[in-house]
Scaffold this active site. Structure first.
Site, PDB file in Angstrom:
ATOM      1  N   LYS A  26      45.353  42.267  48.412  1.00  0.00           N
ATOM      2  CA  LYS A  26      45.929  43.611  48.261  1.00  0.00           C
ATOM      3  C   LYS A  26      44.861  44.663  48.517  1.00  0.00           C
ATOM      4  O   LYS A  26      43.908  44.802  47.751  1.00  0.00           O
ATOM      5  CB  LYS A  26      46.486  43.821  46.846  1.00  0.00           C
ATOM      6  CG  LYS A  26      47.333  45.106  46.809  1.00  0.00           C
ATOM      7  CD  LYS A  26      47.540  45.662  45.441  1.00  0.00           C
ATOM      8  CE  LYS A  26      46.437  46.554  44.966  1.00  0.00           C
ATOM      9  NZ  LYS A  26      46.275  47.795  45.748  1.00  0.00           N
ATOM     10  N   THR A  53      35.234  49.447  36.795  1.00  0.00           N
ATOM     11  CA  THR A  53      34.985  48.635  35.604  1.00  0.00           C
ATOM     12  C   THR A  53      36.199  48.661  34.683  1.00  0.00           C
ATOM     13  O   THR A  53      36.554  47.646  34.081  1.00  0.00           O
ATOM     14  CB  THR A  53      33.713  49.137  34.895  1.00  0.00           C
ATOM     15  OG1 THR A  53      32.607  48.870  35.777  1.00  0.00           O
ATOM     16  CG2 THR A  53      33.458  48.427  33.587  1.00  0.00           C
ATOM     17  N   GLU A  78      33.572  42.330  40.786  1.00  0.00           N
ATOM     18  CA  GLU A  78      32.466  43.154  41.287  1.00  0.00           C
ATOM     19  C   GLU A  78      32.860  44.593  40.986  1.00  0.00           C
ATOM     20  O   GLU A  78      33.777  45.135  41.578  1.00  0.00           O
ATOM     21  CB  GLU A  78      32.270  42.905  42.787  1.00  0.00           C
ATOM     22  CG  GLU A  78      30.901  43.335  43.269  1.00  0.00           C
ATOM     23  CD  GLU A  78      30.937  44.682  43.950  1.00  0.00           C
ATOM     24  OE1 GLU A  78      30.724  45.692  43.228  1.00  0.00           O
ATOM     25  OE2 GLU A  78      31.175  44.734  45.161  1.00  0.00           O
ATOM     26  N   CYS A 108      29.511  51.235  45.480  1.00  0.00           N
ATOM     27  CA  CYS A 108      29.293  50.860  44.070  1.00  0.00           C
ATOM     28  C   CYS A 108      27.812  50.585  43.796  1.00  0.00           C
ATOM     29  O   CYS A 108      27.358  50.733  42.665  1.00  0.00           O
ATOM     30  CB  CYS A 108      30.163  49.698  43.658  1.00  0.00           C
ATOM     31  SG  CYS A 108      30.452  48.517  44.961  1.00  0.00           S
ATOM     32  N   GLU A 119      29.497  56.454  36.554  1.00  0.00           N
ATOM     33  CA  GLU A 119      29.561  56.299  38.004  1.00  0.00           C
ATOM     34  C   GLU A 119      30.336  57.495  38.583  1.00  0.00           C
ATOM     35  O   GLU A 119      31.474  57.736  38.206  1.00  0.00           O
ATOM     36  CB  GLU A 119      30.289  54.995  38.342  1.00  0.00           C
ATOM     37  CG  GLU A 119      30.174  54.636  39.795  1.00  0.00           C
ATOM     38  CD  GLU A 119      30.839  53.308  40.124  1.00  0.00           C
ATOM     39  OE1 GLU A 119      31.888  53.001  39.548  1.00  0.00           O
ATOM     40  OE2 GLU A 119      30.301  52.596  40.975  1.00  0.00           O
TER      41      GLU A 119
HETATM   42  P1  ADP Z   1      38.526  52.642  42.401  1.00  0.00           P
HETATM   43  O1  ADP Z   1      38.018  53.495  41.298  1.00  0.00           O
HETATM   44  O2  ADP Z   1      37.499  52.026  43.258  1.00  0.00           O
HETATM   45  O3  ADP Z   1      39.721  53.199  43.114  1.00  0.00           O
HETATM   46  P2  ADP Z   1      40.309  50.892  41.051  1.00  0.00           P
HETATM   47  O4  ADP Z   1      39.824  49.861  40.120  1.00  0.00           O
HETATM   48  O5  ADP Z   1      41.188  51.950  40.529  1.00  0.00           O
HETATM   49  O6  ADP Z   1      39.006  51.375  41.705  1.00  0.00           O
HETATM   50  O7  ADP Z   1      41.064  50.228  42.288  1.00  0.00           O
HETATM   51  C1  ADP Z   1      40.580  49.086  42.937  1.00  0.00           C
HETATM   52  C2  ADP Z   1      41.758  48.233  43.339  1.00  0.00           C
HETATM   53  O8  ADP Z   1      42.424  47.769  42.160  1.00  0.00           O
HETATM   54  C3  ADP Z   1      42.827  48.963  44.147  1.00  0.00           C
HETATM   55  O9  ADP Z   1      43.326  48.073  45.130  1.00  0.00           O
HETATM   56  C4  ADP Z   1      43.884  49.268  43.102  1.00  0.00           C
HETATM   57  O10 ADP Z   1      45.175  49.421  43.640  1.00  0.00           O
HETATM   58  C5  ADP Z   1      43.810  48.037  42.224  1.00  0.00           C
HETATM   59  N1  ADP Z   1      44.304  48.205  40.860  1.00  0.00           N
HETATM   60  C6  ADP Z   1      44.428  49.348  40.138  1.00  0.00           C
HETATM   61  N2  ADP Z   1      44.920  49.090  38.914  1.00  0.00           N
HETATM   62  C7  ADP Z   1      45.122  47.746  38.847  1.00  0.00           C
HETATM   63  C8  ADP Z   1      45.604  46.842  37.842  1.00  0.00           C
HETATM   64  N3  ADP Z   1      45.974  47.264  36.645  1.00  0.00           N
HETATM   65  N4  ADP Z   1      45.630  45.527  38.120  1.00  0.00           N
HETATM   66  C9  ADP Z   1      45.238  45.068  39.323  1.00  0.00           C
HETATM   67  N5  ADP Z   1      44.789  45.854  40.318  1.00  0.00           N
HETATM   68  C10 ADP Z   1      44.730  47.178  40.097  1.00  0.00           C
END
Ligand code: ADP
Length: 503
Positions: free
Chosen positions: A208, A262, A282, A316, A413
């Site tokens: 995804k 995180t 990560e 990151c 961050e």
């Molecule tokens: P960033 O701050 O880098 O956008 P996120 O952690 O919000 O990081 O998003 C990283 C990925 O995790 C994206 O593909 C996002 O759609 C997905 N994501 C966000 N929330 C969830 C969740 N609760 N469970 C699984 N994946 C998620």
């Protein structure tokens, strides 16, 4: 706040009058050199790639993906529901049992090699779409993201029939179906980091991409289709957090590999606790770039600016904290300002652009909020006074001096082109300050003494420590974090371990 002013006529715009000006005249002005997107075909609508077929989402829902540099809609992308995720996991399971796990490593290698070649052939198109969908400068996507992604497929094609050598003669079995969730900062490269080792080890994949940057993962699906991988070996489901959560929660998944924040990583860790699912995370970082007085300062300046400003700090492992030995503080600040004054912010498709667009409005708001907190807490802000385009999401490269370790800009961050500068007097103090963070993804050490680099590397709690360089990557070099930056390694022999059961 002080502005770092180019001094070129008509350039400074925002903010208060410059407290100092560097008069380069027109020496650093370049004529526009935009990469043309004319030959790139972005479809108006993208479906899900499940079981080798382009499939409409059962929810019938689509979301827009926009160019953050222009705010123009690029395409509509399917939003996968839990039912779509289920179909993808079933397709991946079938492909695992029917084709992929049974296939000899040397045959799998041919497919992975083919993907690597196809990426090279389409490198230009991939770089342009990456830049349009994510906002990063074309020179980053063209010279780093896409070639490094191809390198990951080449590297892992080489491992597919040699896994017994990776694990000292022990047999390595694939885990099954890997659910992979990636962020928006390196959309194509992260997909390669995740998919290549999984396939090499005999797993099938449901990936995804992030909701703001789904396009190049969908182009990768097209490449995979053209390379005639057996149906279901790689499935791409687009959507936001709910789609990711459905993947994490699916009982048919054997392994989750996540790169992202995180906060979401912790949520995923809780969700898979007590299940059979293997997990690698990560997560975020707050890397310290440590510059000793005996460092090659000009070289360090390049490492500092490429570590935090190029790619808008959307990294990151960005060197977001700069620790300077007190005696070189002033000279480094002066040289840093001079260097920053030559940087160009603007059209990400222009080959001379150093700083592109911030990936999304939400991310821009977060950067602004954290920068405001830095000013409020008493740090001194220095921002490059540059022309900000009228449309799109932008933030000028900025650094803070007089920051305390407890300030939010030194702890959290920011994920933007914002550097927090602090000082130290002894190596021990540098180590203590560098390790004074909940993160531990990367660090940099600048000195002319190799022994000092090795000493620091043993003391720094960071997965990667760069010596007299920064942000260097290679598929053979494992990457991953300590502490709340996550666990597990990607790349190298160590990265294969995350996708196998060793007998
Ligand atoms: P960033 O701050 O880098 O956008 P996120 O952690 O919000 O990081 O998003 C990283 C990925 O995790 C994206 O593909 C996002 O759609 C997905 N994501 C966000 N929330 C969830 C969740 N609760 N469970 C699984 N994946 C998620």
């Amino acid at each position: 706040m002080s502005d770092i002013t180019k001094g070129a006529p008509g350039v400074p715009q925002a903010g208060t009058p410059a407290s100092f000006a560097l008069d380069f005249g027109k020496a650093w002005e370049y004529a526009p050199a935009p990469e043309s997107p004319d030959h790139v075909k972005i479809a108006p609508k993208y479906e899900l790639f499940i079981g080798g077929k382009w499939t409409a989402p059962q929810s019938k829902k689509y979301f827009d993906t926009v160019n953050p540099a222009t705010e123009q809609k690029l395409a509509e992308v399917a939003e996968a529901s839990a039912a779509d995720v289920d179909a993808a996991v079933v397709a991946a399971r079938t492909a695992f049992e029917k084709y992929w796990a049974k296939m000899p490593g040397k045959e799998r290698a041919k497919y992975i090699f083919r993907i690597a070649r196809a990426i090279q052939e389409k490198a230009r198109e991939l770089a342009i779409v990456e830049t349009m969908d994510g906002g990063k400068p074309i020179k980053e996507s063209r010279d780093f993201d896409i070639p490094t992604a191809a390198a990951h497929f080449f590297y892992h094609a080489g491992w597919a029939d040699k896994l017994e050598y990776a694990f000292h003669g022990r047999k390595a079995r694939p885990l099954g179906v890997a659910g992979q969730i990636i962020p928006w900062n390196f959309p194509f490269l992260m997909a390669a980091w995740k998919i290549a080792p999984a396939l090499a080890c005999g797993n099938t994949v449901v990936l995804k991409p992030a909701e703001t940057t789904p396009l190049t993962a969908l182009l990768l699906a097209q490449i995979i289709e053209e390379c005639e991988l057996p149906p279901g070996v790689v499935n791409i489901v687009t959507g936001a957090g709910a789609t990711g959560a459905a993947l994490v929660d699916h009982p048919g998944i054997d392994k989750i590999a996540f790169t992202g924040s995180t906060a979401v990583g912790k949520r995923i860790q809780r969700a898979v606790a007590g299940t059979k699912k293997r997990l690698t995370l990560e997560l975020g970082g707050k890397a310290a770039n440590i510059v000793f007085a005996d460092a090659p300062i000009d070289q360090a300046i390049e490492g500092i600016v490429s570590g935090i400003f190029f790619n808008q700090g959307h990294v990151c492992c960005a060197g977001s904290r700069l620790l300077l030995e007190e005696s070189v503080h002033d000279v480094v600040i002066r040289k840093l300002k001079d260097r920053m004054a030559t940087m160009r912010l603007g059209d990400p498709l222009d080959k001379n652009t150093d700083i592109g667009a911030i990936n999304s409005k939400a991310q821009l708001e977060r950067i602004k909020e954290l920068v405001a907190s830095g000013e409020l807490e008493g740090a001194e802000r220095h921002s490059l006074a540059c022309t900000i385009p009228e449309k799109g999401y932008w933030f000028p490269p900025t650094f803070f001096t007089n920051a305390g370790q407890a300030f939010r800009i030194a702890r959290e961050e920011i994920f933007g082109p914002v550097l927090t500068i602090m000082t130290f007097r002894t190596p021990d103090e540098a180590i203590e300050k560098a390790n004074n963070t909940m993160y531990g993804l990367s660090a940099g050490v600048w000195t002319d003494k190799g022994s000092k680099i090795f000493h620091m590397a043993t003391q720094l709690k960071a997965g990667v420590v760069w010596g007299d360089t920064f942000n260097k990557f290679d598929p053979s070099s494992p990457f991953g974090g300590f502490k709340e930056s996550g666990f597990g390694r990607e790349g190298g022999r160590q990265g294969l371990g995350a996708y196998v059961e060793v007998e």
